[in-house]
Design an enzyme around this catalytic site. Sequence first.
Site, PDB file in Angstrom:
ATOM      1  NE  ARG A  58      -0.672  -7.109  -4.780  1.00 44.09           N
ATOM      2  CZ  ARG A  58      -0.043  -7.845  -4.037  1.00 44.09           C
ATOM      3  NH1 ARG A  58      -0.091  -8.969  -4.369  1.00 44.09           N
ATOM      4  NH2 ARG A  58       0.585  -7.437  -2.749  1.00 44.09           N
ATOM      5  CB  ILE A  83       3.563  -4.599  -3.728  1.00 38.21           C
ATOM      6  CG1 ILE A  83       2.236  -4.077  -4.208  1.00 38.21           C
ATOM      7  CG2 ILE A  83       3.866  -6.052  -3.469  1.00 38.21           C
ATOM      8  CD1 ILE A  83       1.895  -4.703  -5.617  1.00 38.21           C
ATOM      9  CB  SER A  84      -0.006  -2.626   0.491  1.00 41.96           C
ATOM     10  OG  SER A  84       1.030  -1.409   0.888  1.00 41.96           O
ATOM     11  CD  GLN A  85      -2.682  -8.667   3.812  1.00 42.35           C
ATOM     12  OE1 GLN A  85      -2.675  -7.897   4.800  1.00 42.35           O
ATOM     13  NE2 GLN A  85      -2.942  -9.736   4.207  1.00 42.35           N
TER      14      GLN A  85
END
Length: 226
Positions: A48, A74-76
């Site tokens: 990530r 950026i999503s959790q």
Amino acid sequence: MIARLRLQPDDLGVGLTGQRVRDRLIEDLRAAGIADERVLEAIRSVPRHRFVDEALASRAYENNALPIGHGQTISQPYVVAKMTAALLRDGSPRRVLEIGTGSGYQAAVLAALGLEVFTVERIGDLLRAARKRFRALGLHVRSKHDDGRLGWPEQAPFDAILVTAAGPALVEALLEQLAPGGVLVAPVGTAGAQTLLRLCKDADGAITQEDLGAVVFVPLLSGMID
Ligand code: SAH
């Protein structure tokens, strides 16, 4: 099946991007209720920290959304895990459409699962950066610069569709591009009042809907920008 990523020494990470910190994220996700081992393994395999700016790399394995520029995030990881698990539950989708490529992280997790991934992003700058990441990691993801509310009709139907930005209502065109037996996961609502919906289309085209709880997403906007 977890696809083999082409990893460079940098992708393995050290210190705050290293294996121990990454394993801790997986344990946090497990503790938060993510039980699908395929999803946990895919998240473990995708670096990530390569999907955020270098200055934020040390925070990449915290269970938080992070800025990626242009007012987007950026999503959790928990949300990525939850949406991915919701797509895979009771089925084995092959072709998946994502709306809102952003950093490319969610698409990379889907590709790591061995799915055939199509993704659409309206902001050209973000899409170009995401494409570079896919290439560097050796991930095969097909992408398009367009308003994702139109879906990707030329490639339809899809076994699964995942929307990573929240619209005020479900997008009819996307439901139409879902194959019989397909699943669509999308946040719906306005700021402060969004819910994650999971819709299934049965063999006759009838839709059933399930509410997966409150979420916070950036808005699904119309049009494209360079
Ligand atoms: N899946 C992304 C999350 C990015 S945030 C990730 O893993 O990083 C949501 C993204 O949706 C943003 O990049 C935003 O530009 C994009 N978006 C918003 N409305 C869109 C639309 N109509 N079509 C395509 N992308 C859209």
